[in-house]
Design a protein around this motif. Structure first.
Motif, short mmCIF file in Angstrom:
data_model
loop_
_atom_site.label_atom_id
_atom_site.label_comp_id
_atom_site.label_asym_id
_atom_site.label_seq_id
_atom_site.Cartn_x
_atom_site.Cartn_y
_atom_site.Cartn_z
N ILE A 297 0.84 -1.20 0.00
CA ILE A 297 0.00 0.00 0.00
C ILE A 297 0.87 1.25 0.00
CG2 ILE A 297 -1.74 1.30 1.28
CD1 ILE A 297 -2.73 -1.43 2.39
N ARG A 298 1.94 1.21 0.81
CA ARG A 298 2.87 2.35 0.86
C ARG A 298 3.45 2.62 -0.52
NH1 ARG A 298 5.85 5.65 -0.26
NH2 ARG A 298 7.60 6.59 0.89
N ALA A 299 3.82 1.59 -1.24
CA ALA A 299 4.40 1.77 -2.57
C ALA A 299 3.39 2.41 -3.52
CB ALA A 299 4.87 0.43 -3.11
N ASP A 300 2.15 1.97 -3.46
CA ASP A 300 1.11 2.53 -4.35
C ASP A 300 0.84 3.99 -4.00
OD1 ASP A 300 -1.30 1.85 -6.31
OD2 ASP A 300 -2.06 3.07 -4.66
N LEU A 301 0.71 4.28 -2.70
CA LEU A 301 0.46 5.66 -2.28
C LEU A 301 1.62 6.56 -2.69
CD1 LEU A 301 -0.92 5.07 1.34
CD2 LEU A 301 -2.24 5.58 -0.71
N GLY A 302 2.83 6.05 -2.53
CA GLY A 302 4.01 6.83 -2.89
C GLY A 302 4.03 7.15 -4.37
N GLU A 303 3.63 6.18 -5.20
CA GLU A 303 3.61 6.42 -6.64
C GLU A 303 2.57 7.48 -7.00
OE1 GLU A 303 3.70 3.96 -10.86
OE2 GLU A 303 3.49 2.87 -8.95
N ALA A 304 1.41 7.43 -6.33
CA ALA A 304 0.38 8.45 -6.56
C ALA A 304 0.89 9.83 -6.16
CB ALA A 304 -0.89 8.10 -5.79
N ASN A 305 1.50 9.91 -4.99
CA ASN A 305 2.07 11.19 -4.54
C ASN A 305 3.06 11.75 -5.54
OD1 ASN A 305 0.60 10.95 -2.19
ND2 ASN A 305 2.35 10.56 -0.86
N GLU A 306 4.00 10.89 -5.97
CA GLU A 306 5.06 11.33 -6.88
C GLU A 306 4.49 11.76 -8.22
OE1 GLU A 306 7.80 8.11 -7.07
OE2 GLU A 306 8.27 8.20 -4.92
N THR A 307 3.47 11.05 -8.70
CA THR A 307 2.87 11.40 -9.99
C THR A 307 2.29 12.80 -9.95
OG1 THR A 307 2.33 9.07 -10.45
CG2 THR A 307 1.12 10.75 -11.68
N ILE A 308 1.55 13.10 -8.90
CA ILE A 308 0.94 14.44 -8.78
C ILE A 308 2.00 15.51 -8.57
CG2 ILE A 308 -0.62 15.86 -7.38
CD1 ILE A 308 -2.16 13.23 -6.73
N GLU A 309 2.96 15.24 -7.70
CA GLU A 309 3.97 16.24 -7.36
C GLU A 309 4.91 16.54 -8.53
OE1 GLU A 309 5.67 14.69 -3.78
OE2 GLU A 309 3.91 15.20 -2.57
N GLU A 310 5.14 15.54 -9.40
CA GLU A 310 5.96 15.79 -10.59
C GLU A 310 5.21 16.65 -11.60
OE1 GLU A 310 7.16 12.00 -12.10
OE2 GLU A 310 8.57 11.61 -10.47
N MET A 311 3.90 16.48 -11.66
CA MET A 311 3.10 17.28 -12.59
C MET A 311 2.89 18.70 -12.10
SD MET A 311 0.15 14.59 -13.83
CE MET A 311 0.57 13.11 -14.76
N LEU A 312 2.87 18.88 -10.78
CA LEU A 312 2.60 20.18 -10.18
C LEU A 312 3.79 20.59 -9.33
CD1 LEU A 312 -1.09 19.53 -9.04
CD2 LEU A 312 -0.32 20.68 -11.13
N SER A 313 4.69 21.30 -9.90
CA SER A 313 5.93 21.68 -9.23
C SER A 313 5.64 22.44 -7.94
CB SER A 313 6.77 22.55 -10.17
OG SER A 313 7.95 22.97 -9.53
N GLY A 314 6.26 21.99 -6.86
CA GLY A 314 6.09 22.65 -5.57
C GLY A 314 4.90 22.20 -4.77
N HIS A 315 4.04 21.36 -5.36
CA HIS A 315 2.84 20.89 -4.68
C HIS A 315 3.17 19.67 -3.81
CE1 HIS A 315 -1.46 20.08 -4.11
NE2 HIS A 315 -1.21 18.82 -4.42
N LYS A 316 2.63 19.63 -2.60
CA LYS A 316 2.82 18.50 -1.71
C LYS A 316 1.48 17.80 -1.46
CE LYS A 316 7.22 18.51 -0.85
NZ LYS A 316 8.04 17.33 -1.26
N VAL A 317 1.46 16.49 -1.64
CA VAL A 317 0.26 15.70 -1.41
C VAL A 317 0.23 15.24 0.04
CG1 VAL A 317 -1.01 13.62 -2.06
CG2 VAL A 317 0.20 14.95 -3.81
N LYS A 318 -0.83 15.59 0.76
CA LYS A 318 -0.92 15.27 2.18
C LYS A 318 -2.25 14.62 2.55
CE LYS A 318 3.03 16.91 3.68
NZ LYS A 318 4.02 16.02 4.34
N ALA A 319 -3.21 14.58 1.62
CA ALA A 319 -4.55 14.07 1.94
C ALA A 319 -4.90 12.87 1.07
CB ALA A 319 -5.59 15.17 1.75
N HIS A 320 -5.75 12.01 1.61
CA HIS A 320 -6.16 10.78 0.90
C HIS A 320 -7.65 10.52 1.13
CE1 HIS A 320 -5.75 6.70 -0.75
NE2 HIS A 320 -6.60 6.35 0.19
#
Length: 381
Positions: A297-320
């Motif tokens: 689950i951690r790996a999947d969540l991490g991939e989702a976080n990274e995908t969004i953060e790479e598309m949106l420079s400076g954005h941090k994903v903190k909510a699920h």
């Protein structure tokens, strides 16, 4: 043969046998009986009332009032042959008692009082039926008069999915855009402030004060309609929203694109709804966030976080937002591992200070709702 055995074992672990509703033990109260939680007296059950028992110890029977487990002395009750199951259902309304509140056996005037709640309590109730709120009272549905309580409204977290110009299916999660427009206009007209998930998190933890009429607007999955139909309405009204994305679907037909994300951050905060774990395990029938390991689950969540953060420079994903609202202890640990600091279920009800930060309620908005229904949900009613 071994394969059959292991499949049977897995099924048994995934779906433990539940007792029949009629197997739940019942007691009859033989004298007016005070009821306690771990720290205080919360109610009195009147003599002659029957109550289901969820468990017992040497000295106490345990039952449920509202959504909370409570206990009372075994000396004040007698086991009876008749039995019934505990009332199940959503208890989305939270109320405060300002005095001793009668608990009634029927939703009508001159109903019999079968108990009473203590003053200065917080109690969970079902949605109102006329002038009365249903309450789980020892496994039976009892009632409380509206005039005897004060609703603790909290903060509503509205849950949307897909929008459409013309309704062509029976899917209640698909909302006609004219209804969404009407609801957003209602929020603006009635001075509701739209907030972010981070603001809600700080408020729940007691670290931030928010306006009395605060609301968090959320969308799940990342449908293209949130951009084409939802975004212009929200922008016109000066409102903010949170969009929980299934990141493996970004750019797929009918879903948001990378360009959509980058061009709408003035309205939307983009957050985590898994990368590829928005599905059920075909063997157990459990969601992936219930059936998979903490590390998967951690790996999947991490991939989702990274995908969004790479598309949106400076954005941090903190909510699920949990897929299907389903969670597990290993999923919560994985959230923390992945840097997620707030998570949402699909359990009905508003959010209150001190609520568990990884299991916050939301109010589902569906296509059968009237504007009055929408207004009641905002108020936690």
């Amino acid at each position: 043969m071994k394969r059959v055995f292991w499949l049977a074992l897995i099924f048994a672990l995934a779906f433990p046998l539940m007792p029949e509703a009629g197997s739940v033990p019942t007691v009859n109260i033989i004298e007016n009986t005070p009821v306690y939680n771990q720290s205080q007296k919360i109610a009195v059950i009147m003599k002659g009332t029957s109550t289901s028992i969820v468990k017992e110890s040497d000295r106490y029977y345990h039952t449920v009032i509202g959504g909370d487990e409570v206990m009372f002395s075994k000396k004040r009750a007698k086991a009876v042959a008749d039995s019934y199951g505990s009332v199940r259902g959503a208890y989305p309304v939270r109320a405060l008692t300002k005095k001793h509140v009668p608990i009634l056996n029927a939703p009508k005037k001159n109903a019999k009082s079968i108990g009473q709640l203590q003053p200065n309590l917080t109690i969970q109730l079902q949605r109102a039926q006329g002038n009365y709120y249903p309450i789980n009272f020892g496994g039976k549905t009892a009632y409380i008069d509206k005039k005897d309580i004060v609703i603790d409204s909290g903060i509503p977290v509205l849950m949307y999915h897909d929008l459409t110009k013309v309704k062509r299916s029976d899917n209640v999660s698909v909302l006609e855009v004219k209804n969404f427009e009407e609801q957003m206009a209602y929020l603006k007209k009635n001075n509701w402030t739209t907030i972010t998930s981070r603001q809600l998190e700080l408020w729940v933890q007691g670290k931030l004060n928010l306006p009395e009429k605060s609301v968090l607007i959320t969308f799940d999955d990342g449908y293209e309609s949130t951009i084409e139909l939802g975004y212009p309405i929200l922008k016109r009204h000066g409102q903010k929203a949170t969009s929980f994305l299934i990141t493996s679907r970004i750019g797929k037909p009918g879903m948001v694109s990378k360009y959509d994300l980058q061009s709408t951050t003035d309205v939307y905060s983009y957050q985590n709804h898994t990368h590829a774990f928005h599905m059920f395990n075909s063997l157990t029938g459990l969601s992936y966030l219930q059936s998979e390991s903490r590390f998967a689950i951690r790996a999947d969540l991490g991939e989702a976080n990274e995908t969004i953060e790479e598309m949106l420079s400076g954005h941090k994903v903190k909510a699920h937002a949990y897929p299907y609202g389903k969670s597990s202890p290993q999923a919560v640990l994985a959230m923390k591992d992945a840097g997620i600091t707030i998570a949402f279920t699909i359990e009905e009800g508003n959010v209150h200070r001190g609520d568990p930060i990884y299991a916050l309620n939301r109010q589902r908005v569906h296509s059968h709702m009237s504007l009055k229904d929408f207004a009641d949900k905002l108020k936690g009613m």
